[in-house]
Design an enzyme around this catalytic site. Structure first.
Site, mmCIF file in Angstrom:
data_model
loop_
_atom_site.group_PDB
_atom_site.id
_atom_site.type_symbol
_atom_site.label_atom_id
_atom_site.label_comp_id
_atom_site.label_asym_id
_atom_site.label_seq_id
_atom_site.Cartn_x
_atom_site.Cartn_y
_atom_site.Cartn_z
ATOM 1 N N CYS A 185 16.374 4.605 26.244
ATOM 2 C CA CYS A 185 15.459 5.500 26.971
ATOM 3 C C CYS A 185 14.219 4.692 27.346
ATOM 4 O O CYS A 185 14.284 3.451 27.376
ATOM 5 C CB CYS A 185 15.122 6.739 26.144
ATOM 6 S SG CYS A 185 14.275 6.398 24.583
ATOM 7 N N ARG A 215 14.284 10.131 22.785
ATOM 8 C CA ARG A 215 15.676 10.418 23.136
ATOM 9 C C ARG A 215 16.686 9.445 22.559
ATOM 10 O O ARG A 215 17.707 9.865 21.984
ATOM 11 C CB ARG A 215 15.823 10.484 24.664
ATOM 12 C CG ARG A 215 15.076 11.653 25.280
ATOM 13 C CD ARG A 215 14.916 11.490 26.776
ATOM 14 N NE ARG A 215 14.027 10.383 27.105
ATOM 15 C CZ ARG A 215 13.786 9.935 28.328
ATOM 16 N NH1 ARG A 215 14.397 10.510 29.361
ATOM 17 N NH2 ARG A 215 12.948 8.941 28.533
ATOM 18 N N ASP A 230 12.908 13.901 29.622
ATOM 19 C CA ASP A 230 11.881 13.284 28.781
ATOM 20 C C ASP A 230 11.040 14.389 28.140
ATOM 21 O O ASP A 230 10.378 15.142 28.848
ATOM 22 C CB ASP A 230 11.020 12.387 29.682
ATOM 23 C CG ASP A 230 9.934 11.656 28.926
ATOM 24 O OD1 ASP A 230 9.701 11.987 27.738
ATOM 25 O OD2 ASP A 230 9.324 10.766 29.518
HETATM 26 P P1 4NP Z 1 11.502 8.438 25.101
HETATM 27 O O1 4NP Z 1 10.176 9.332 25.357
HETATM 28 O O2 4NP Z 1 11.660 7.559 26.325
HETATM 29 O O3 4NP Z 1 12.567 9.469 24.987
HETATM 30 O O4 4NP Z 1 11.250 7.649 23.829
HETATM 31 C C1 4NP Z 1 8.964 8.804 25.769
HETATM 32 C C2 4NP Z 1 8.137 8.187 24.862
HETATM 33 C C3 4NP Z 1 6.908 7.706 25.275
HETATM 34 C C4 4NP Z 1 6.528 7.825 26.608
HETATM 35 C C5 4NP Z 1 7.382 8.422 27.516
HETATM 36 C C6 4NP Z 1 8.601 8.901 27.096
HETATM 37 N N1 4NP Z 1 5.270 7.345 27.027
HETATM 38 O O5 4NP Z 1 4.945 7.506 28.220
HETATM 39 O O6 4NP Z 1 4.523 6.772 26.225
#
Ligand code: 4NP
Length: 161
Positions: free
Chosen positions: A11, A17, A128
């Site tokens: 991800c 995720r 997300d």
């Molecule tokens: P992930 O979620 O990609 O599912 O781990 C996110 C975690 C952090 C951020 C965006 C999505 N961020 O912008 O910091």
């Protein structure tokens, strides 16, 4: 197919995720006694959260389903293309970013969208949850439970073939 079969979930941040997909898949693998046959890891396309544990809101949503999340965020690296049999992107941005890193197009066949393996949901991407509320985190777990069931069936077929 050489065992263990190696799965990498990807991800953006590797704190919501993809660690959930890894935790859910490990849960199913354990339930079915497939330990040692399939191994799972996860990574992020970004370096934003390298070294961090899974997001506590995500960990809580997983715990409500009896699933434990673990590990520390790491960034996807080029050697992962060679090291893993199948690389599962959570959304289309993650998918495009992975294909972009594969400059020679050698590993495109290994990269799939996680939702391709859903049988109960029509979503094309795992949304997300980072900037949303609790319902979004719960939804990620439900969607990934569906995708992981389908993925496990696919991997078991590959192993038998
Ligand atoms: P992930 O979620 O990609 O599912 O781990 C996110 C975690 C952090 C951020 C965006 C999505 N961020 O912008 O910091």
């Amino acid at each position: 197919m050489a065992l263990p079969y190696k799965l990498l979930f990807v991800c953006l941040g590797n704190i919501c995720r993809s660690p959930s997909a890894e935790g859910i898949m490990n849960h199913l693998i354990q339930q079915r006694g497939l330990e040692g046959q399939i191994i799972c890891d996860s990574a992020g396309t970004s370096s934003y959260h390298v070294g961090s544990p899974p997001d506590r809101r995500m960990t809580a949503a997983a715990a409500r389903r009896n699933i434990t999340l673990s590990g520390q965020a790491r960034q996807f690296e080029l050697s992962d293309f060679e090291a893993f049999d199948l690389i599962l992107a959570m959304d289309k941005d993650n998918y495009e970013n992975l294909l972009y890193l594969d400059r020679e197009g050698k590993y495109q066949h290994k990269v799939k969208l996680m939702c391709d393996f859903c049988t109960q949901h029509r979503d094309r991407e795992v949304p997300d949850p980072y900037y949303g509320g609790e319902a979004g985190f719960n939804y990620v777990i439900d969607l990934l439970l569906d995708a992981c069931e389908g993925l496990l069936a696919h991997v078991q077929q590959e192993i038998r073939a």
